[in-house]
Design a protein around this motif. Structure first.
Motif, mmCIF file in Angstrom:
data_model
loop_
_atom_site.group_PDB
_atom_site.id
_atom_site.type_symbol
_atom_site.label_atom_id
_atom_site.label_comp_id
_atom_site.label_asym_id
_atom_site.label_seq_id
_atom_site.Cartn_x
_atom_site.Cartn_y
_atom_site.Cartn_z
ATOM 1 N N MET A 1 0.825 -1.204 0.000
ATOM 2 C CA MET A 1 0.000 0.000 0.000
ATOM 3 C C MET A 1 0.858 1.252 0.000
ATOM 4 S SD MET A 1 -1.083 2.631 2.181
ATOM 5 C CE MET A 1 -1.007 1.980 3.861
ATOM 6 N N LEU A 2 1.915 1.253 0.834
ATOM 7 C CA LEU A 2 2.787 2.423 0.918
ATOM 8 C C LEU A 2 3.457 2.722 -0.417
ATOM 9 C CD1 LEU A 2 4.478 1.772 4.388
ATOM 10 C CD2 LEU A 2 2.662 3.422 3.888
ATOM 11 N N LYS A 3 3.843 1.685 -1.122
ATOM 12 C CA LYS A 3 4.525 1.881 -2.398
ATOM 13 C C LYS A 3 3.608 2.496 -3.455
ATOM 14 C CE LYS A 3 7.927 -1.784 -1.706
ATOM 15 N NZ LYS A 3 8.379 -3.152 -2.080
ATOM 16 N N ASN A 4 2.302 2.400 -3.233
ATOM 17 C CA ASN A 4 1.359 3.024 -4.166
ATOM 18 C C ASN A 4 1.285 4.536 -3.983
ATOM 19 O OD1 ASN A 4 0.591 0.611 -5.386
ATOM 20 N ND2 ASN A 4 -1.020 0.222 -3.884
ATOM 21 N N HIS A 5 1.780 5.022 -2.847
ATOM 22 C CA HIS A 5 1.655 6.449 -2.530
ATOM 23 C C HIS A 5 2.999 7.172 -2.435
ATOM 24 C CE1 HIS A 5 -2.586 5.881 -1.837
ATOM 25 N NE2 HIS A 5 -2.331 4.920 -0.979
ATOM 26 N N TYR A 6 4.082 6.417 -2.428
ATOM 27 C CA TYR A 6 5.395 7.030 -2.227
ATOM 28 C C TYR A 6 6.353 6.638 -3.335
ATOM 29 C CZ TYR A 6 3.851 8.314 2.447
ATOM 30 O OH TYR A 6 3.163 8.864 3.490
ATOM 31 N N ASP A 7 7.235 7.566 -3.647
ATOM 32 C CA ASP A 7 8.292 7.269 -4.605
ATOM 33 C C ASP A 7 9.359 6.376 -3.984
ATOM 34 O OD1 ASP A 7 7.467 9.179 -6.854
ATOM 35 O OD2 ASP A 7 7.526 10.503 -5.103
ATOM 36 N N LYS A 8 9.458 6.441 -2.638
ATOM 37 C CA LYS A 8 10.447 5.618 -1.946
ATOM 38 C C LYS A 8 9.914 5.205 -0.580
ATOM 39 C CE LYS A 8 14.744 3.953 -1.710
ATOM 40 N NZ LYS A 8 15.267 2.961 -2.682
ATOM 41 N N VAL A 9 9.943 3.909 -0.303
ATOM 42 C CA VAL A 9 9.589 3.366 1.010
ATOM 43 C C VAL A 9 10.852 2.751 1.592
ATOM 44 C CG1 VAL A 9 8.178 1.712 2.290
ATOM 45 C CG2 VAL A 9 7.219 2.903 0.303
ATOM 46 N N ILE A 10 11.283 3.266 2.745
ATOM 47 C CA ILE A 10 12.562 2.844 3.315
ATOM 48 C C ILE A 10 12.340 2.188 4.669
ATOM 49 C CG2 ILE A 10 14.829 3.603 4.122
ATOM 50 C CD1 ILE A 10 14.587 5.952 2.190
ATOM 51 N N VAL B 1 -0.195 -4.677 12.872
ATOM 52 C CA VAL B 1 0.593 -4.384 11.663
ATOM 53 C C VAL B 1 0.187 -5.268 10.485
ATOM 54 C CG1 VAL B 1 2.616 -3.416 12.788
ATOM 55 C CG2 VAL B 1 2.436 -5.879 12.510
ATOM 56 N N PHE B 2 -0.758 -6.181 10.704
ATOM 57 C CA PHE B 2 -1.206 -7.066 9.623
ATOM 58 C C PHE B 2 -2.726 -6.995 9.439
ATOM 59 C CE2 PHE B 2 2.634 -9.039 11.395
ATOM 60 C CZ PHE B 2 3.438 -9.030 10.266
ATOM 61 N N SER B 3 -3.298 -5.858 9.759
ATOM 62 C CA SER B 3 -4.742 -5.696 9.765
ATOM 63 C C SER B 3 -5.234 -4.933 8.540
ATOM 64 C CB SER B 3 -5.163 -4.947 11.038
ATOM 65 O OG SER B 3 -6.451 -4.413 10.912
ATOM 66 N N ASN B 4 -6.293 -5.446 7.909
ATOM 67 C CA ASN B 4 -6.914 -4.732 6.796
ATOM 68 C C ASN B 4 -7.513 -3.408 7.249
ATOM 69 O OD1 ASN B 4 -6.388 -6.586 4.710
ATOM 70 N ND2 ASN B 4 -8.156 -7.831 5.269
ATOM 71 N N THR B 5 -8.051 -3.402 8.467
ATOM 72 C CA THR B 5 -8.627 -2.169 9.008
ATOM 73 C C THR B 5 -7.556 -1.101 9.141
ATOM 74 O OG1 THR B 5 -10.304 -3.416 10.223
ATOM 75 C CG2 THR B 5 -9.858 -1.167 10.962
ATOM 76 N N VAL B 6 -6.410 -1.491 9.697
ATOM 77 C CA VAL B 6 -5.295 -0.549 9.852
ATOM 78 C C VAL B 6 -4.814 -0.076 8.492
ATOM 79 C CG1 VAL B 6 -2.883 -0.353 10.590
ATOM 80 C CG2 VAL B 6 -4.569 -1.452 12.078
ATOM 81 N N LEU B 7 -4.701 -0.989 7.550
ATOM 82 C CA LEU B 7 -4.252 -0.616 6.206
ATOM 83 C C LEU B 7 -5.157 0.461 5.616
ATOM 84 C CD1 LEU B 7 -3.008 -3.050 3.491
ATOM 85 C CD2 LEU B 7 -4.636 -1.282 2.889
ATOM 86 N N THR B 8 -6.465 0.304 5.759
ATOM 87 C CA THR B 8 -7.412 1.261 5.206
ATOM 88 C C THR B 8 -7.305 2.624 5.906
ATOM 89 O OG1 THR B 8 -8.977 -0.491 4.628
ATOM 90 C CG2 THR B 8 -9.866 1.749 4.815
ATOM 91 N N ILE B 9 -7.203 2.602 7.242
ATOM 92 C CA ILE B 9 -7.106 3.858 7.999
ATOM 93 C C ILE B 9 -5.826 4.613 7.657
ATOM 94 C CG2 ILE B 9 -6.918 4.862 10.311
ATOM 95 C CD1 ILE B 9 -8.676 2.549 11.309
ATOM 96 N N VAL B 10 -4.726 3.890 7.609
ATOM 97 C CA VAL B 10 -3.437 4.517 7.283
ATOM 98 C C VAL B 10 -3.471 5.064 5.854
ATOM 99 C CG1 VAL B 10 -0.969 4.103 6.950
ATOM 100 C CG2 VAL B 10 -2.147 3.125 8.939
#
Length: 210
Positions: free
Chosen positions: A23-32, A196-205
């Motif tokens: 998900m993060l990679k869909n919004h950022y040019d770089k995930v570190i 850290v492995f929750s669909n709910t958290v993924l959506t909120i973040v």
């Protein structure tokens, strides 16, 4: 150009963000996400000074490339992210079950049987390691002393089934936030590990970062 720095928890490695990374990679040019000192492949000694230097170096190594840098921290990584925002500019800050002041340390069982192989801190022994707990608490205390104000737009998530980090930890951090865009969300049926492995958290973040 946007980048995000990811800081993992005490008993693991950069793999904490394996679920969120897509998900993060869909919004950022770089995930570190690197292993912090004393974790995974990082053989630096696990102490406050090494952690502070390591995360500041992480930031400085990319700052010239990106217009905006965000940070996400899980458990111990949440406190590390709070430290970083006090010395460098962070635009969005996400804290997952941040291990700030109120911890149930008696519930930490440092056993190899409950930790995925290869993801343990180098100093861990099969039984409880009270010296290691002392080192962890000292690091949290040292990092916490470095910040009194949280400046970025901030999201704090905490699970009501979390038996390691108490709700008061998130409440105290929430009270430090000086940005009008601040959120503290309590999630039912979430504990310190599945957050850290929750669909709910993924959506909120996701909704917070876009």
């Amino acid at each position: 150009m946007r980048a995000i720095l990811c800081f993992h928890g005490l008993l693991s490695t950069k793999s904490d963000f394996s679920y969120l990374s897509t998900m993060l990679k869909n919004h950022y040019d770089k995930v570190i996400s690197y292993d912090l000192p004393g974790h995974g492949q990082n053989k630096m000694k696990f102490n406050s000074e090494n952690i502070k230097k390591f995360v500041v170096d992480m930031y400085d190594s990319i700052a010239y490339k990106y217009d905006s840098i965000d940070a996400i921290g899980y458990s111990m990584g949440g406190v590390i992210a709070c430290y970083l925002q006090s010395v460098r500019r962070i635009d969005h800050l996400v804290l997952l079950a941040p291990a700030y002041r109120y911890l149930n340390l008696k519930n930490y069982h440092f056993t190899r049987g409950t930790i995925e192989a290869g993801n343990t801190i180098t100093e861990l022994f099969p039984r409880k390691n009270y010296f290691h707990i002392f080192r962890f608490t000292k690091i949290i205390s040292d990092l916490s002393d470095e910040f009194k104000i949280i400046y970025p737009k901030t999201l704090i998530l905490w699970g009501t089934d979390d038996y390691l980090v108490k709700e008061e930890s998130g409440v105290l951090l929430y009270q430090m936030i000086h940005n009008k865009d601040r959120r503290f969300i309590k999630l039912k049926s979430h504990n310190h590990f599945n957050i850290v492995f929750s669909n709910t958290v993924l959506t909120i973040v996701h909704d917070f970062l876009v």
